[in-house]
Design a protein around this motif. Structure first.
Motif: not given
Lengths: 259, 259
Positions: B155-158, B177, B179-185, B195, B200-201
């Motif tokens: 929940r608290d990370g990317l 996705d 449930a997380s704080s967001g996704v990155r690609i 990362q 950072k992730q």
């Protein structure tokens, strides 16, 4: 002094504001943050967003006291039209990245006069590069002049997208993804615009507020890129839009796919 | 000389190989590339991938002639088991980024002895940082020692993800996705591992070949991160796997959601 010389002075002044604000951001980078949720736990604001905006608003007020200021955190004015001088600022774009990564965030400033973009600036804070300029000055990454990126098609480039829009397949974004060389998600509109300005991505699609795209629009159009709503119609500078910034050929490809 | 002193010498040697290869990559960065498709138009190989691998294989052969070498581009050996010394190399990870962006790509080397990870290295080529080390040495980003990143929850990370896996909702990745704080690609396994190593992730999920995760696995485990298949079972070092690297708490959160 010619109009161009005046603009060059203003350009240097704005770059100075951004550099000054950056110095305090970097100095305080590892201090505890005060973080609040805005619309959701994924839409955050910190004490740094607010402090940056106050400093930028103060600098603009001193320099251009008659102007209206539209800022993300509300310390500017309630702007209802684009008449006269309108400054649009995002004091910290990519706040979630700032909070979670201390990387991949931006600051943005732009000046519109009677609705026409005059000057735009995006600072990649951690890399310490200001992408800025406008129609009368050209676009510079710090001191280096940027040329227009190659006009590549959707198929030949990497496309920046909003994660939620991709997951919800808005505008057939999953088919657009498949037709491209691949999608990327950075999480900061400012950094995504930089990727497109520098030719590292052929486009970017996301739901954006005016402060997310106002500066990038000026720079992108100066570099022969397109900035419209995803359906190809003009963006509204005073409300949220689903924005597409891209090369001309990618713009045609995407607008054709979603119509 | 103690075993640790020998390893420190080998560590410096490997960092030197990577730096030497990087110099030629940077020198030739804007030369025309010879690009070929491997399995699809999104799976590319260039003359630089091949040249880098030849140079790294030659360096390893001179240093450790009895060892087996598993390399992405096939100039190593046909490796069928992890007995003895096995070097695993990715001479250019994120080739699509390299071709389209000239940024966000990596080089990776690792040494396994009888199946145990001994040394691992990921070089972020454009930022000129080598993340490397192992259980006997610790993990260093160039000269700076890395501490274990905070053990944050999903929940608290990317979360870094593979674009195709997200679009196809493999392992309920769209719910993960949300449930997380967001996704990155990002598009490079090496850069995604960096990362996670640097906090950072909080994790990364993708379909990976051994050369994509062999170095990162050694570094991640040294920093108290988990590296398994997405279902929580051990990875196979000699075949492709759907890999999850993450903090311990994020690992629990994700494995619980997909079971």
């Amino acid at each position: 002094m010619s109009e161009r010389e005046k603009l060059k002075q203003t350009d240097q002044l704005i770059r100075g504001w951004l550099s000054d604000v950056r110095q305090t951001v970097i100095a305080d980078l590892h201090d505890p943050l005060s973080v609040s949720e805005k619309t959701s736990r994924k839409d955050l604001v910190t004490n740094i967003d607010k402090a940056n905006e106050k400093r930028l608003v103060a600098a603009i007020r001193a320099f251009d006291p008659q102007a209206k200021i539209l800022g993300e955190e509300g310390s500017g004015d309630h702007v209802t039209d684009m008449k006269g001088h309108v400054w649009i600022i995002d004091p910290l774009d990519g706040t979630l990245n700032f909070v979670k990564q201390r990387d991949n965030f931006a600051m943005m400033i732009s000046l519109y006069i009677d609705g026409v973009g005059v000057l735009g600036y995006i600072m990649d804070v951690m890399r310490n590069i200001i992408y800025g300029g406008g129609p009368k000055l050209g676009v510079f990454a710090n001191e280096r002049r940027l040329e227009s990126p190659p006009n590549i098609s959707l198929r030949d480039g990497l496309l920046g997208v909003s994660g939620p829009m991709l997951v919800h397949d808005k505008y057939h974004l999953q088919a657009i993804d498949a037709a491209s060389s691949g999608v990327r998600i950075i999480g900061s509109a400012g950094i995504e615009f930089i990727q497109v300005l520098t030719g590292k991505q052929n486009g970017y699609i996301s739901h954006l507020m005016p402060w997310d795209f106002a500066a990038g629009k000026i720079l992108a159009e100066q570099l022969e890129l397109c900035v419209t709503k995803v359906d190809g119609t003009p963006v509204d500078m005073l409300s949220s839009n689903d924005v597409l910034v891209s090369t001309k050929d990618t713009h045609k490809d995407i607008v054709n796919m979603i119509r």
